[in-house]
Scaffold this active site. Structure first.
Site, PDB file in Angstrom:
ATOM      1  N   LYS A  25       0.746  -1.204   0.120  1.00 34.94           N
ATOM      2  CA  LYS A  25      -0.042  -0.188  -0.033  1.00 34.94           C
ATOM      3  C   LYS A  25       1.035   1.208  -0.049  1.00 34.94           C
ATOM      4  CE  LYS A  25      -4.228  -2.063   2.255  1.00 34.94           C
ATOM      5  NZ  LYS A  25      -3.558  -3.464   2.000  1.00 34.94           N
TER       6      LYS A  25
HETATM    7  C1  LIG Z   1      -4.213  -4.497   1.635  1.00 31.71           C
HETATM    8  C2  LIG Z   1      -3.334  -5.646   1.246  1.00 31.71           C
HETATM    9  C3  LIG Z   1      -3.732  -6.910   0.527  1.00 31.71           C
HETATM   10  C4  LIG Z   1      -4.908  -6.904  -0.378  1.00 31.71           C
HETATM   11  O1  LIG Z   1      -5.098  -5.809  -1.213  1.00 31.71           O
HETATM   12  P1  LIG Z   1      -6.519  -5.236  -1.876  1.00 31.71           P
HETATM   13  O2  LIG Z   1      -6.299  -4.346  -2.867  1.00 31.71           O
HETATM   14  O3  LIG Z   1      -7.280  -4.979  -0.713  1.00 31.71           O
HETATM   15  O4  LIG Z   1      -7.014  -6.508  -2.644  1.00 31.71           O
HETATM   16  C5  LIG Z   1      -2.850  -8.071   0.377  1.00 31.71           C
HETATM   17  N1  LIG Z   1      -1.751  -8.031   1.048  1.00 31.71           N
HETATM   18  C6  LIG Z   1      -1.399  -7.333   1.912  1.00 31.71           C
HETATM   19  C7  LIG Z   1      -0.054  -7.250   2.903  1.00 31.71           C
HETATM   20  C8  LIG Z   1      -2.232  -6.018   2.119  1.00 31.71           C
HETATM   21  O5  LIG Z   1      -1.804  -5.027   2.948  1.00 31.71           O
END
Ligand SMILES: *Cc1c(COP(=O)(O)O)cnc(C)c1O
Length: 361
Positions: free
Chosen positions: A12
């Site tokens: 993110k």
């Molecule tokens: C947020 C997250 C995901 C999932 O991503 P999405 O965009 O919500 O599908 C997977 N792995 C980690 C470590 C995350 O922080």
């Protein structure tokens, strides 16, 4: 594809580091300020805080449920001491914190007076920033394997990351298939198998950032496959709210299956995958392990697996799998003992509004 080398050690950061700079530039050009308000169970909140810390025209108020966020994730937020960052611990659950945020956004007078904004997972700029690494990875892959088909495996929760992959494909990147990897929270797996999107209860797993039932970006995808007809989507969402489910038509279902390959991975497979790859010299976090296990089960021989978090961020699962601690990156060493800044409030939106007012002036 390791996407976890940002300040909070999860993918993110890629989008939120970009977003902080993008916002600052736009705010400067328009000579305005922004107050970001959000609720987090750990993940997005800390990436958002690190994305906007120290920005001149942005304040961020991030609510988390007091004592209910993992100690490392809590410290990743509260040890940020910049003067534009306000951590708020709510005496309640994550849903309580989320509901306070909704109530404040619905207080239109307050929202407009304090220029409130959000950075949740349907934020378009976040999705847009994520498209970039699909292109980057495909180009690097093609240099090495000029004639191999391009397949990505994406550990999926809110459908934001994989939706960016879908958009890259729509933009012309020749992606053969997007492997949609889920843990036991398998609503997206089931909609691909059956054509029925049906909510069930959330289970906690080793990959908590994928423990969701309503995948907020999926609505956006549904808009695309219904020929961008807002009324059709609105009808489906109304049915979802009333009955807990909606159906894709046969045509929509087939279109979806031609792009996404759903693979569900359970806890046992996740732990086995972490173990197996440790022996090969790569330590996976549990989210990444779900994606890698799905790639192996998919039948494709070469897959680009998105690695979404650093293993040290989920050390309990790693210890569970391999019996030893992962090595910690510098940003986590000693973090539990660092100075922190956080205010506690009662489970009540008026108190949070008062806090925003006090800090804003
Ligand atoms: C947020 C997250 C995901 C999932 O991503 P999405 O965009 O919500 O599908 C997977 N792995 C980690 C470590 C995350 O922080």
């Amino acid at each position: 594809m390791e996407l976890f080398h940002g300040p909070t050690l999860a993918f993110k950061d890629v989008a939120l580091q970009f977003l902080g700079n993008l916002f600052e530039e736009i705010l400067k050009n328009n000579d305005i300020r922004l107050n970001i308000l959000g609720a987090t169970s750990g993940d997005t909140g800390s990436a958002a805080i690190h994305g906007v810390r120290g920005k001149e025209r942005i304040n961020i108020f991030m609510l988390h449920p007091k004592g209910k966020v993992s100690p490392i994730q809590e410290k990743q937020m509260t040890t940020v001491l910049d003067k534009n960052v306000f951590n708020v611990a709510v005496e309640g659950t994550f849903d309580d914190a989320q509901s306070i945020v909704k109530q404040i956004f619905n207080d239109l007078e307050f929202r407009d007076k304090y220029h409130l904004g959000a950075v949740n997972s349907i934020n378009w700029a976040r999705v847009m920033a994520q498209i970039v690494y699909y292109f980057y990875a495909a180009f690097r892959f093609r240099e090495k394997y000029p004639s191999t088909e391009i397949v990505f495996s994406v550990p999926t929760g809110n459908f934001g990351d994989i939706y960016a992959g879908y958009l890259a494909k729509k933009m012309g990147l020749p992606i053969k298939r997007l492997i949609l990897a889920t843990n036991e929270n398998d609503i997206l797996y089931r909609v691909l198998e059956t054509g029925e999107y049906k909510i069930s209860s959330v289970k906690s797993t080793l990959s908590p950032s994928m423990d969701i039932q309503i995948a907020s970006n999926f609505e956006r995808y549904v808009f695309d496959i219904t020929g961008q007809k807002g009324e059709v989507v609105a009808q489906k969402m109304k049915t979802l709210a009333e009955t807990g489910k909606f159906d894709l038509t046969a045509e929509e279902h087939n279109a979806t299956k031609s792009v996404f390959l759903p693979v569900r991975v359970n806890t046992k497979e996740t732990l086995e995958t972490i173990r197996k790859y440790k022996v090969k010299g790569v330590l996976l976090d549990p989210h990444t392990a779900v994606g890698v296990a799905a790639a192996e089960k998919s039948g494709f021989s070469q897959v680009i697996a998105l690695s979404t978090a650093h293993p040290a961020k989920f050390s309990e699962a790693v210890v569970n799998a391999i019996g030893e601690e992962p090595s910690y990156p510098e940003s986590l060493i000693g973090i539990l003992d660092k100075e922190c800044k956080c205010e506690t409030v009662k489970n009540n939106y008026i108190d949070v509004e008062k806090l925003i007012e006090a800090k804003f002036l």
